[in-house]
Design an enzyme around this catalytic site. Structure first.
Site, short mmCIF file in Angstrom:
data_model
loop_
_atom_site.label_atom_id
_atom_site.label_comp_id
_atom_site.label_asym_id
_atom_site.label_seq_id
_atom_site.Cartn_x
_atom_site.Cartn_y
_atom_site.Cartn_z
N TRP A 156 -3.16 -2.66 -1.49
CA TRP A 156 -2.47 -3.98 -1.71
C TRP A 156 -3.48 -4.75 -0.94
O TRP A 156 -2.88 -4.93 0.24
CB TRP A 156 -1.12 -3.94 -1.79
CG TRP A 156 -0.65 -5.30 -2.56
CD1 TRP A 156 -0.18 -5.50 -3.55
CD2 TRP A 156 -0.14 -6.42 -1.57
NE1 TRP A 156 0.08 -6.57 -3.75
CE2 TRP A 156 0.28 -7.18 -2.63
CE3 TRP A 156 -0.14 -6.96 -0.36
CZ2 TRP A 156 0.68 -8.69 -2.24
CZ3 TRP A 156 0.10 -8.07 0.04
CH2 TRP A 156 0.64 -9.18 -0.99
N ARG A 162 4.75 0.67 -6.22
CA ARG A 162 4.79 -0.31 -5.00
C ARG A 162 3.85 -1.51 -5.17
O ARG A 162 3.87 -2.14 -4.32
CB ARG A 162 4.28 0.80 -3.68
CG ARG A 162 5.07 1.73 -3.26
CD ARG A 162 4.87 2.50 -2.37
NE ARG A 162 4.61 2.00 -1.06
CZ ARG A 162 5.64 1.64 -0.15
NH1 ARG A 162 6.91 2.42 -0.46
NH2 ARG A 162 5.29 1.41 1.15
N CYS A 167 0.92 -1.19 -0.01
CA CYS A 167 0.04 -0.15 -0.05
C CYS A 167 0.88 1.28 -0.12
O CYS A 167 2.12 1.29 0.37
CB CYS A 167 -0.73 0.12 1.27
SG CYS A 167 -1.65 -1.37 1.66
N GLU A 193 7.93 -13.15 -12.61
CA GLU A 193 7.20 -12.03 -12.01
C GLU A 193 6.77 -11.18 -13.21
O GLU A 193 5.80 -10.29 -13.04
CB GLU A 193 8.27 -11.17 -10.98
CG GLU A 193 9.26 -10.55 -11.32
CD GLU A 193 10.07 -9.92 -10.32
OE1 GLU A 193 9.72 -9.63 -9.39
OE2 GLU A 193 11.06 -9.81 -10.26
N ASN A 209 -1.55 1.41 6.19
CA ASN A 209 -0.47 0.56 5.45
C ASN A 209 -0.35 -0.62 6.73
O ASN A 209 -0.01 -0.12 7.81
CB ASN A 209 0.70 0.96 5.27
CG ASN A 209 0.47 1.86 3.80
OD1 ASN A 209 -0.62 1.91 3.54
ND2 ASN A 209 1.54 2.20 3.42
N GLY A 210 -0.08 -1.82 6.21
CA GLY A 210 0.32 -2.86 7.32
C GLY A 210 -1.06 -3.44 8.13
O GLY A 210 -2.09 -3.62 7.13
N LYS A 245 13.10 -13.46 -12.06
CA LYS A 245 12.93 -12.28 -13.06
C LYS A 245 11.71 -12.54 -13.86
O LYS A 245 11.05 -12.03 -14.44
CB LYS A 245 14.15 -12.00 -13.61
CG LYS A 245 15.06 -11.23 -13.10
CD LYS A 245 14.71 -9.62 -12.49
CE LYS A 245 14.15 -9.84 -11.25
NZ LYS A 245 14.60 -9.53 -10.09
N GLU A 252 17.49 -16.87 -9.27
CA GLU A 252 17.27 -15.41 -9.48
C GLU A 252 16.55 -14.99 -10.84
O GLU A 252 15.77 -14.49 -11.07
CB GLU A 252 18.42 -14.50 -9.03
CG GLU A 252 18.36 -13.13 -9.88
CD GLU A 252 17.09 -12.18 -9.19
OE1 GLU A 252 16.27 -12.78 -8.40
OE2 GLU A 252 16.88 -11.12 -9.95
N HIS A 294 18.27 -35.84 -10.96
CA HIS A 294 17.73 -36.35 -9.86
C HIS A 294 16.16 -36.34 -9.80
O HIS A 294 15.34 -36.40 -8.64
CB HIS A 294 18.41 -35.81 -8.79
CG HIS A 294 19.68 -36.05 -8.50
ND1 HIS A 294 20.20 -37.69 -8.55
CD2 HIS A 294 20.89 -35.21 -8.78
CE1 HIS A 294 21.54 -37.34 -8.29
NE2 HIS A 294 22.19 -35.97 -8.55
N LYS A 301 6.36 -3.66 -4.68
CA LYS A 301 7.77 -3.15 -4.55
C LYS A 301 8.52 -3.59 -3.30
O LYS A 301 9.41 -4.25 -3.20
CB LYS A 301 8.07 -1.87 -5.04
CG LYS A 301 9.64 -1.28 -5.13
CD LYS A 301 10.50 -2.26 -6.19
CE LYS A 301 11.69 -1.89 -6.12
NZ LYS A 301 12.44 -2.85 -6.87
C1 F6R Z 1 12.16 -9.75 -7.11
C2 F6R Z 1 12.40 -8.66 -6.04
C3 F6R Z 1 11.82 -9.27 -4.60
C4 F6R Z 1 12.94 -8.57 -3.63
C5 F6R Z 1 12.26 -9.08 -2.36
C6 F6R Z 1 13.17 -8.18 -1.16
O1 F6R Z 1 12.48 -8.64 -8.43
O2 F6R Z 1 12.48 -7.25 -6.05
O3 F6R Z 1 11.85 -10.42 -4.70
O4 F6R Z 1 13.92 -8.63 -3.85
O5 F6R Z 1 10.93 -8.48 -1.96
O6 F6R Z 1 12.91 -6.65 -1.23
P1 F6R Z 1 14.08 -5.98 -0.38
O7 F6R Z 1 15.38 -6.31 -1.50
O8 F6R Z 1 13.58 -4.39 -0.84
O9 F6R Z 1 14.09 -6.24 0.70
#
Ligand code: F6R
Length: 601
Positions: A83, A28, A2, A486, A109-110, A483, A479, A502, A596
């Site tokens: 959110w 966000r 949020c 998402e 928020n929260g 990418k 990773e 395996h 975000k």
């Molecule tokens: C994916 C991504 C997330 C963040 C995760 C932690 O591209 O960005 O997986 O890495 O939510 O976020 P931070 O780095 O802000 O603690």
């Protein structure tokens, strides 16, 4: 997650400012939004499900024409992008929420963890609830206490009953006052040069065009803004808190897309420079952290999602370069390891935002035990920064696309520096990283993007993509999957190359794309063999590698950067993920269901 925005001041267009602010917080992630404006004796409130998109102040004026005579001299307006956590994505559940007699309006928020208990109490007193949210209880509770006290005292009393992590802003019908409080979710106050003009937001870019002078609200603090200014106090003790005004050095353009269609591609391209900035660390601090690792009884690298994969890479870097074991735990799992921790444990938290609730919880756990905290952070003004004993800044600049790119490679660079510093070879690490940065600069050109584009065209309809790596590049295979998942929404999974046989190799069928992340190191021949195993079962092999190999159906060249191979190997995957997202008509900056900074557990 949020986003919160509030305006307090003399400008005649407060809702325009709020709507603009909410748009700047869009990155966000959110699924509904709303705004509220205080009029002379009431509130105008508008909420919608979906994105704000092109919605503007003039659209709002069509819904409720606002004339200046309806507004007090001091304008107060608040806004929120939600959110969903408690309650579905509906207009009712969107914020702002208001109390029974609309005395109080608020955004939050929260999560209010004990909301059910409070709700029951309020229902017994005759309150009815319009939404399924935890938020609404606070509005009614404040109104209930306003029967016996003023707005400010009622807010204080109500908040003393609320449990959980939150950021909240509240306004009242009868007072020109804006109150904000935080426990666990970010809130920043912007103070304009003009006397008496204040902004409150979940993140600085939301109001950066008006002011770069900010005051950070810390946990358990509240601010009361009225015509006499902003008063900060501790929510538990009610003691006055003196807040420093910090001048933010970011330029507005850094937080804008500029000539790029999306933040994600802008931020990928910025890696031409960001790596140089990340390497430019204070040698003294890097050595201090290396010393702390050496003297700790157990070092735990902690991160979530992409940052968690950086931590996993750090484990390989430390083993290979520093011949030292470090532990890696995802933020959300950390508390389950607390039986092993002591006051000699060291936590190294890796985070872009510095606001991730799961990582913050890990910090709380280690702090309670008396252990030390080092953070590798992009947002140096974050909660995590303030909780850390030492901060190593990423210096990547604001990262606004949900998918982390430039912050990731900056984090990898700092972990590499640390590993070299452990064996007194910081210079060697720096030289390698500088060479890598210059090779990235050469690599990121339009021809390179075109080459990846041709691949994107080929695989854009794939249902599954698999990624394999070994050693340093195994975490980057994981990773890569994040990418691709998402932003392209294609099912993607990363594996350690040796693990395929395996079990997962059963997933390979004719033309299944499989990306092999190859480094020119001891893992090379084995990862190429693993790629061959996939190819023999019909897989379409995409090699990301310094050199071409017979097994590759499609080769994406990367520079040979030795121990920096994770940094260079992830960049083409970032571009591929971006291009697939655009081709599949997804918004790469705001992927569905994601936020975000993840400020809930
Ligand atoms: C994916 C991504 C997330 C963040 C995760 C932690 O591209 O960005 O997986 O890495 O939510 O976020 P931070 O780095 O802000 O603690």
């Amino acid at each position: 997650m949020c986003g919160i925005f509030a305006y307090f001041g003399p400008q005649t267009n407060p809702l325009e400012i709020v709507i603009k602010g909410l748009k700047k917080l869009e990155y966000r992630g959110y699924d509904s939004w709303g705004v509220a404006l205080k009029t002379n004796n009431d509130f105008l409130i508008h909420k919608e499900v979906g994105k704000i998109g092109d919605f503007s102040f003039s659209d709002l004026q069509k819904i409720f024409p606002i004339s200046n005579s309806q507004l007090p001299i001091i304008k107060i307006a608040i806004g929120h992008s939600r959110w969903a956590t408690h309650g579905g994505v509906t207009e009712y559940n969107a914020h702002p929420h208001w109390s029974k007699n609309k005395e109080v309006v608020l955004c939050h928020n929260g999560i209010f963890e004990n909301y059910l208990k409070i709700k029951e109490k309020l229902i017994k007193k005759g309150y009815t609830f319009r939404s399924e949210t935890d938020t609404e209880v606070l509005a009614h509770l404040v109104e209930e206490y306003m029967h016996e006290s003023n707005f400010e005292n009622a807010v204080k009393k109500a908040l003393s009953e609320i449990e959980g992590r939150y950021a909240v802003i509240l306004i009242s019908k009868h007072e020109d006052k804006l109150i904000a409080a935080r426990r666990g979710s970010p809130l920043i106050i912007g103070k304009n040069g003009h006397d008496g003009e204040y902004f409150i937001a979940s993140d600085i870019p939301a109001f950066l065009e008006y002011t770069n002078k900010v005051q950070y609200l810390d946990d358990d603090e509240m601010v009361i803004i009225d015509v006499s200014g902003a008063r900060f106090e501790n929510m538990r003790t009610h003691e006055k808190v003196n807040k420093r005004i910090v001048e933010i050095e970011w330029k507005v353009e850094e937080a804008e897309k500029g000539e790029y269609p999306h933040f994600m591609i802008k931020e990928i391209m910025e890696q031409k420079n960001t790596l140089y900035r990340a390497i430019n660390q204070s040698a003294e601090k890097i050595h201090e952290v290396a010393k702390a690792i050496k003297s700790a009884r157990g070092t735990f690298f902690v991160g979530c999602g992409t940052a968690g994969k950086v931590c996993m890479t750090a484990e390989y870097l430390f083993s290979k370069i520093a011949k030292r074991h470090i532990n890696v735990i995802f933020g959300s799992e950390f508390k389950f390891h607390q039986d092993f921790l002591t006051d000699k444990s060291l936590l190294i938290s890796v985070s872009q935002s510095g606001e991730t609730a799961d990582s913050l919880e890990a910090i709380e756990v280690i702090k309670k035990l008396g252990g030390r905290v080092v953070s590798i952070l992009n947002n140096e003004a974050s909660t995590m920064a303030r909780l850390s004993d030492i901060v190593l800044p990423n210096k990547a600049g604001p990262e606004k696309a949900v998918a982390s790119t430039k912050a990731t490679t900056a984090q990898l660079a700092i972990c590499t520096l640390l590993a070299y510093a452990m064996v007194d070879k910081l210079d060697e690490g720096e030289k390698l990283l500088i060479k890598t940065a210059s090779q990235i600069n050469d690599m990121l050109n339009p021809r390179y993007e075109d080459h990846i584009y041709k691949l994107s065209e080929k695989i854009k309809s794939a249902e599954n993509i698999y990624i394999i790596g070994r050693g340093l590049n195994y975490p980057m295979a994981l990773e890569s999957a994040i990418k691709l998942q998402e932003v392209s929404y294609i099912h993607a999974q990363g594996f350690a190359g040796g693990e395929l046989k395996h079990g997962p190799i059963a997933l390979i069928s004719e033309n299944t794309p499989c990306i092999a992340l190859v480094a020119n190191d001891e893992s090379k021949s084995e990862i190429l063999s693993n790629a061959m195993e996939v190819k023999s079962r019909g897989g379409y092999i995409i090699g990301i590698s310094p050199e071409n190999a017979e097994v590759f159906d499609y080769w994406i060249k990367v520079p040979d950067c030795g121990n920096c191979s994770p940094i260079v190997n992830i960049i083409p995957v970032q571009i591929l993920a971006y291009q697939l997202a655009v081709m599949r008509e997804n918004n790469p900056d705001m992927p569905r269901n994601l936020a975000k900074s993840v400020t809930v557990k």
